[in-house]
Motif scaffolding. Structure first.
Motif, PDB file in Angstrom:
ATOM      1  N   GLU A   1      13.521  15.243 -18.553  1.00 20.91           N
ATOM      2  CA  GLU A   1      14.229  15.381 -17.333  1.00 20.91           C
ATOM      3  C   GLU A   1      15.499  14.473 -16.808  1.00 20.91           C
ATOM      4  OE1 GLU A   1      11.637  14.110 -17.942  1.00 20.91           O
ATOM      5  OE2 GLU A   1      11.032  12.393 -16.629  1.00 20.91           O
ATOM      6  N   VAL A   2      15.614  13.262 -17.547  1.00 26.73           N
ATOM      7  CA  VAL A   2      16.879  12.407 -17.223  1.00 26.73           C
ATOM      8  C   VAL A   2      17.852  12.435 -18.394  1.00 26.73           C
ATOM      9  CG1 VAL A   2      15.785  10.985 -15.375  1.00 26.73           C
ATOM     10  CG2 VAL A   2      15.548  10.502 -17.807  1.00 26.73           C
TER      11      VAL A   2
ATOM     12  N   ARG B   1      23.126  15.851 -20.518  1.00 25.87           N
ATOM     13  CA  ARG B   1      22.225  16.720 -21.293  1.00 25.87           C
ATOM     14  C   ARG B   1      20.987  16.837 -20.610  1.00 25.87           C
ATOM     15  NH1 ARG B   1      24.452  13.995 -26.839  1.00 25.87           N
ATOM     16  NH2 ARG B   1      26.522  14.608 -26.761  1.00 25.87           N
ATOM     17  N   VAL B   2      20.554  16.921 -19.637  1.00 29.27           N
ATOM     18  CA  VAL B   2      19.437  16.877 -18.893  1.00 29.27           C
ATOM     19  C   VAL B   2      18.497  18.151 -19.291  1.00 29.27           C
ATOM     20  CG1 VAL B   2      18.074  16.736 -16.805  1.00 29.27           C
ATOM     21  CG2 VAL B   2      20.136  15.381 -17.184  1.00 29.27           C
ATOM     22  N   LEU B   3      17.250  18.001 -19.822  1.00 35.02           N
ATOM     23  CA  LEU B   3      16.276  19.221 -19.768  1.00 35.02           C
ATOM     24  C   LEU B   3      16.913  19.970 -20.787  1.00 35.02           C
ATOM     25  CD1 LEU B   3      14.955  19.739 -16.275  1.00 35.02           C
ATOM     26  CD2 LEU B   3      13.641  18.870 -18.143  1.00 35.02           C
ATOM     27  N   LEU B   4      17.222  19.794 -22.122  1.00 35.21           N
ATOM     28  CA  LEU B   4      17.455  20.774 -23.142  1.00 35.21           C
ATOM     29  C   LEU B   4      16.429  21.001 -23.520  1.00 35.21           C
ATOM     30  CD1 LEU B   4      20.827  18.923 -24.567  1.00 35.21           C
ATOM     31  CD2 LEU B   4      20.758  20.981 -23.231  1.00 35.21           C
ATOM     32  N   MET B   5      16.223  22.397 -24.302  1.00 33.58           N
ATOM     33  CA  MET B   5      15.317  22.954 -25.000  1.00 33.58           C
ATOM     34  C   MET B   5      15.589  22.468 -26.473  1.00 33.58           C
ATOM     35  SD  MET B   5      13.202  24.680 -23.326  1.00 33.58           S
ATOM     36  CE  MET B   5      12.317  25.974 -23.939  1.00 33.58           C
ATOM     37  N   PRO B   6      14.375  22.377 -27.263  1.00 36.27           N
ATOM     38  CA  PRO B   6      14.702  22.294 -28.505  1.00 36.27           C
ATOM     39  C   PRO B   6      15.803  22.982 -29.113  1.00 36.27           C
ATOM     40  CG  PRO B   6      12.154  22.453 -28.206  1.00 36.27           C
ATOM     41  CD  PRO B   6      13.081  22.840 -26.962  1.00 36.27           C
ATOM     42  N   PHE B   7      16.413  22.321 -30.175  1.00 38.22           N
ATOM     43  CA  PHE B   7      17.496  22.943 -30.972  1.00 38.22           C
ATOM     44  C   PHE B   7      18.693  23.541 -30.093  1.00 38.22           C
ATOM     45  CE2 PHE B   7      13.659  23.978 -33.118  1.00 38.22           C
ATOM     46  CZ  PHE B   7      13.709  22.929 -34.218  1.00 38.22           C
ATOM     47  N   GLU B   8      18.680  23.253 -28.685  1.00 38.76           N
ATOM     48  CA  GLU B   8      19.676  23.885 -27.910  1.00 38.76           C
ATOM     49  C   GLU B   8      20.991  23.211 -28.151  1.00 38.76           C
ATOM     50  OE1 GLU B   8      18.296  24.186 -23.989  1.00 38.76           O
ATOM     51  OE2 GLU B   8      20.130  24.604 -23.128  1.00 38.76           O
ATOM     52  N   HIS B   9      20.941  21.761 -28.527  1.00 43.15           N
ATOM     53  CA  HIS B   9      22.110  20.923 -28.797  1.00 43.15           C
ATOM     54  C   HIS B   9      21.912  20.267 -30.246  1.00 43.15           C
ATOM     55  CE1 HIS B   9      24.925  17.761 -28.547  1.00 43.15           C
ATOM     56  NE2 HIS B   9      25.405  18.298 -27.514  1.00 43.15           N
ATOM     57  N   PRO B  10      22.796  20.492 -31.098  1.00 44.03           N
ATOM     58  CA  PRO B  10      22.650  20.035 -32.382  1.00 44.03           C
ATOM     59  C   PRO B  10      22.236  18.371 -32.416  1.00 44.03           C
ATOM     60  CG  PRO B  10      24.940  20.423 -31.895  1.00 44.03           C
ATOM     61  CD  PRO B  10      24.164  20.875 -30.865  1.00 44.03           C
ATOM     62  N   GLU B  11      22.579  17.801 -31.593  1.00 47.89           N
ATOM     63  CA  GLU B  11      22.073  16.250 -31.580  1.00 47.89           C
ATOM     64  C   GLU B  11      20.765  15.891 -31.292  1.00 47.89           C
ATOM     65  OE1 GLU B  11      24.888  13.754 -29.633  1.00 47.89           O
ATOM     66  OE2 GLU B  11      26.597  14.245 -31.007  1.00 47.89           O
ATOM     67  N   HIS B  12      20.418  17.022 -30.610  1.00 49.95           N
ATOM     68  CA  HIS B  12      18.817  16.825 -29.934  1.00 49.95           C
ATOM     69  C   HIS B  12      17.980  17.892 -30.563  1.00 49.95           C
ATOM     70  CE1 HIS B  12      20.635  13.748 -27.346  1.00 49.95           C
ATOM     71  NE2 HIS B  12      21.550  14.745 -27.021  1.00 49.95           N
ATOM     72  N   PRO B  13      17.396  17.702 -31.860  1.00 46.09           N
ATOM     73  CA  PRO B  13      16.556  18.883 -32.374  1.00 46.09           C
ATOM     74  C   PRO B  13      15.166  18.789 -31.484  1.00 46.09           C
ATOM     75  CG  PRO B  13      16.298  16.722 -33.610  1.00 46.09           C
ATOM     76  CD  PRO B  13      17.450  16.338 -32.511  1.00 46.09           C
TER      77      PRO B  13
ATOM     78  N   ASN C   1       4.952  16.999 -16.121  1.00 53.32           N
ATOM     79  CA  ASN C   1       4.056  17.876 -15.451  1.00 53.32           C
ATOM     80  C   ASN C   1       4.662  18.832 -14.483  1.00 53.32           C
ATOM     81  OD1 ASN C   1       1.353  18.291 -14.847  1.00 53.32           O
ATOM     82  ND2 ASN C   1       1.071  16.515 -13.600  1.00 53.32           N
ATOM     83  N   ALA C   2       5.629  18.482 -13.886  1.00 56.26           N
ATOM     84  CA  ALA C   2       6.671  19.089 -12.982  1.00 56.26           C
ATOM     85  C   ALA C   2       7.446  20.289 -13.678  1.00 56.26           C
ATOM     86  CB  ALA C   2       7.537  18.435 -12.138  1.00 56.26           C
ATOM     87  N   TYR C   3       7.685  20.210 -14.944  1.00 56.66           N
ATOM     88  CA  TYR C   3       8.707  21.038 -15.649  1.00 56.66           C
ATOM     89  C   TYR C   3       8.087  21.888 -16.790  1.00 56.66           C
ATOM     90  CZ  TYR C   3      11.240  17.147 -13.929  1.00 56.66           C
ATOM     91  OH  TYR C   3      11.610  15.799 -13.382  1.00 56.66           O
ATOM     92  N   VAL C   4       6.698  21.703 -16.702  1.00 58.17           N
ATOM     93  CA  VAL C   4       6.087  22.344 -17.829  1.00 58.17           C
ATOM     94  C   VAL C   4       6.199  23.865 -17.881  1.00 58.17           C
ATOM     95  CG1 VAL C   4       3.682  22.431 -16.826  1.00 58.17           C
ATOM     96  CG2 VAL C   4       3.973  21.876 -19.493  1.00 58.17           C
ATOM     97  N   ARG C   5       6.062  24.693 -16.712  1.00 55.26           N
ATOM     98  CA  ARG C   5       6.213  26.243 -16.924  1.00 55.26           C
ATOM     99  C   ARG C   5       7.385  26.533 -17.488  1.00 55.26           C
ATOM    100  NH1 ARG C   5       3.269  29.074 -12.549  1.00 55.26           N
ATOM    101  NH2 ARG C   5       1.599  27.849 -12.310  1.00 55.26           N
ATOM    102  N   VAL C   6       8.463  25.897 -17.672  1.00 59.10           N
ATOM    103  CA  VAL C   6       9.873  26.200 -18.394  1.00 59.10           C
ATOM    104  C   VAL C   6       9.734  25.350 -19.646  1.00 59.10           C
ATOM    105  CG1 VAL C   6      12.311  26.774 -18.134  1.00 59.10           C
ATOM    106  CG2 VAL C   6      10.925  26.887 -16.134  1.00 59.10           C
ATOM    107  N   TYR C   7      10.077  24.252 -19.562  1.00 65.04           N
ATOM    108  CA  TYR C   7      10.289  23.260 -20.346  1.00 65.04           C
ATOM    109  C   TYR C   7       9.119  22.908 -21.130  1.00 65.04           C
ATOM    110  CZ  TYR C   7      14.624  23.377 -18.200  1.00 65.04           C
ATOM    111  OH  TYR C   7      15.834  23.780 -17.467  1.00 65.04           O
ATOM    112  N   TRP C   8       8.248  23.698 -21.882  1.00 65.15           N
ATOM    113  CA  TRP C   8       7.102  23.689 -22.366  1.00 65.15           C
ATOM    114  C   TRP C   8       6.900  22.320 -23.222  1.00 65.15           C
ATOM    115  CZ3 TRP C   8       7.767  24.247 -27.372  1.00 65.15           C
ATOM    116  CH2 TRP C   8       8.745  25.154 -27.931  1.00 65.15           C
ATOM    117  N   HIS C   9       8.231  22.123 -24.227  1.00 66.97           N
ATOM    118  CA  HIS C   9       8.111  21.418 -25.362  1.00 66.97           C
ATOM    119  C   HIS C   9       7.883  19.846 -24.828  1.00 66.97           C
ATOM    120  CE1 HIS C   9      12.120  20.845 -23.538  1.00 66.97           C
ATOM    121  NE2 HIS C   9      12.198  19.579 -24.203  1.00 66.97           N
TER     122      HIS C   9
END
Lengths: 260, 333
Positions: free
Chosen positions: A43-44, A26-38, A217-225
């Motif tokens: 990245e890990v 479950r690496v780099l999930l967006m918010p609400f993408e997975h019910p267990e991780h609101p 830093n490295a992922y901020v463009r896509v994974y803004w959260h």
């Protein structure tokens, strides 16, 4: 503010996952993408909500202990320098001048690189720069209050020097000092976040808001959260402590007390 | 009048401006210069003079709130100037001060009970359990309600605060009180109350006052004898009534001439032969040589013609011109 402290104290109970629990699938999930991780995962694959809650604990622990240490060193030194003056005051004032002129962040970085990283080192390093502020305010307060007529009056009724200092001067000096302490807390939080951002802060895998911003830093463009959420946490906490400072100022003024 | 309770001898208080690296030669301000005074048991000695003449400094240096530069202050035979630290602190309850500013002289973070109780506690005048009831007794004595004890100073008016200041002084059980312009910060209507309170307390408790003021009428009302100060020096000292009826020193004469009389006819009559002072008080940093008053004295010429003395080079000594009437002027030597 109270909420942040609450989070810090009961992080173990509140967070859905341990701060270092890794889900490789479950690496780099967006918010609400997975019910267990609101709030998504990082990245890990660590639960971001849990990391934020544990981050509150880190911030609180560092900032409160730093300000406590700063108060314990700065208050007596500033009070003695201000009250008795003389050679001691001269030496202390020069130390304060030099430390003030020195960029605090560089100084902390220097200490950390000498002593090595980790939470205790950070606390020590930040305390060394923080007591200056408290000592300077205490000294200035005592210097002004010393000339007040009630201080002369206390001397006139035969109060000893220590009695004047503890019974008459310090209680009157306390409110600006406590306000300085509470305004100092966000400064320390920010400094800790800054150090962690630079990679000099607390060691992995302990969660720290600053480090979370830095790592994202490295992922901020896509994974803004990943960047936004810890930044928001830092901002809200600092705001909270600033309000606390204002509140303290009003609460500590005997003139504001309402008589029933 | 029997024994002097306080005997001030050659007392000087000089303030040197700090001579730092860049400040050049030190300038010395002689706030109090070679003052001799005696205060007798049970009397009120009024101390008058214009602002900045050193009256408050004199009061403070008598009570050792600032260490005098030279001279002695004998309180019942003990030289207070020589006392240091603990020995001085132990004696402090016997001579107290009432301060000028009732707003600044009370610690804003202490309750009234603690403010008044503090001298009792420090000097262990009462067992700790009785301090509270003693505080209430003293509050009653100065005309305040007993439940005021649990309030903070900011809840009171100026007059009430001054009563609290008086109560604090009394709590120490002193017999000598320096009142440093105790009424100048108050409304006129309250001034009379405080003065009367102080007089009543004096009779009740057999107090001796050194009453500092710049209001001549008030001082005459309260004091038995009066001292007039100018530029750090005592110019004249005698009974209050004598000083009004027969002032010797030219400075005292012009001071009295400046009091307005609420009667236009008398006032016009006086206008004709009023002695008015020219110029300003010289800076105490740079006092005139000779007599301190010589730069403004209207009778300087007279001194020169009758006594062949030049006031601006030779200082007069403070001497007894008539029995019990001391003055520092060449006219009477």
């Amino acid at each position: 503010m109270g909420f942040i402290l609450f989070l810090a104290l009961f992080a173990d109970l509140l967070s859905p996952f341990a701060y270092d629990r890794v889900y490789f699938d479950r690496v780099l999930l967006m918010p609400f993408e997975h019910p267990e991780h609101p709030l998504g995962t990082d990245e890990v694959g660590r639960d971001y909500l849990s990391r934020l809650i544990y981050g509150a604990r880190t911030s609180m622990m560092v900032s409160l202990s730093v300000q406590m240490i700063a108060l314990m060193i700065g208050l007596p030194i500033g009070a003695l320098a201000g009250y008795f003056g003389g050679a001691f005051d001269f030496v202390i004032s020069r130390i304060i001048d030099i430390m003030t002129a020195f960029p605090a962040l560089l100084f902390t970085i220097l200490i950390i690189s000498v002593l090595g990283g980790g939470m205790p080192t950070i606390i020590v390093a930040l305390s060394i720069t923080s007591w200056i502020v408290i000592a300077r305010i205490t000294r200035a307060q005592i210097l002004t209050l010393r000339e007040q007529e009630y201080c002369t009056a206390a001397r006139g009724i035969g109060a000893s020097e220590w009695r004047i200092l503890f019974r008459h001067l310090l209680p009157n000096a306390m409110s600006p000092i406590l306000i300085a302490v509470s305004f100092g807390i966000p400064t320390v939080i920010f400094a800790e976040a800054g150090l962690s951002f630079l990679g000099l802060g607390v060691n992995d895998p302990i969660a720290s808001w600053g480090k979370m911003v830095g790592a994202s830093n490295a992922y901020v463009r896509v994974y803004w959260h990943l960047a936004l959420l810890p930044t928001l946490a830092i901002a809200l906490t600092m705001l909270g402590f600033s309000f606390l400072g204002d509140g303290l100022r009003d609460a500590l003024d005997p003139k504001q007390k309402i008589r029933v | 009048m029997t024994e002097p309770i306080v005997k001030v001898k050659n007392l000087s208080m000089h303030f040197g401006q700090a001579s730092g690296f860049f400040s050049g030669p030190q300038r010395l301000v002689k706030a109090v210069d070679n003052v001799n005074l005696e205060v007798f048991e049970g009397e009120t000695l009024g101390l008058v003079g214009e602002s900045g003449c050193g009256k408050s400094t004199l009061g403070r240096s008598i009570l050792q709130l600032c260490k005098p530069t030279t001279g002695t202050v004998q309180y019942r035979g003990t030289d207070l100037v020589k006392l240091e630290g603990k020995a001085l602190r132990k004696m402090r309850n016997r001579f107290q001060m009432i301060y000028q500013d009732p707003y600044a002289s009370l610690n804003p973070r202490m309750k009234i009970a603690d403010i008044i109780g503090e001298p009792m506690y420090i000097h262990q005048l009462h067992p700790r359990s009785e301090i509270r009831s003693e505080v209430e007794k003293i509050l009653k004595m100065v005309g305040l309600a007993r439940d005021f004890a649990d309030r903070y100073p900011h809840e009171f008016s100026g007059g009430q605060r001054q009563r609290i200041g008086i109560a604090r002084a009394l709590a120490a059980q002193p017999d000598f009180i320096v009142a440093d312009e105790p009424i100048s910060a108050l409304d006129v209507s309250i001034q009379a109350q405080i003065i009367n309170l102080m007089r009543n307390l004096q009779q009740q408790l057999k107090l001796t006052y050194l009453f500092i003021a710049h209001d001549l009428a008030v001082v005459r009302h309260i004091s038995d004898r009066m001292a007039v100060m100018y530029l750090g020096k005592v110019m004249e000292l005698t009974d209050s009534n004598t000083i009004y009826e027969d002032p010797l020193h030219p400075y005292t004469q012009s001071l009295l001439a400046a009091i307005p009389i609420p009667d236009p006819e008398k006032e016009r009559e006086r206008e004709a032969n009023r002695v008015l002072l020219d110029g300003e008080v010289p800076s105490p940093e740079n006092p005139p040589e000779g007599c301190a008053f010589c730069t403004r004295c209207p009778r300087k010429r007279e001194v020169f013609e009758t006594k062949k003395i030049d006031c601006s080079t030779k200082a007069p000594t403070f001497a007894e011109a008539k029995p019990g009437h001391w003055t520092a002027c060449h006219l009477y030597t």
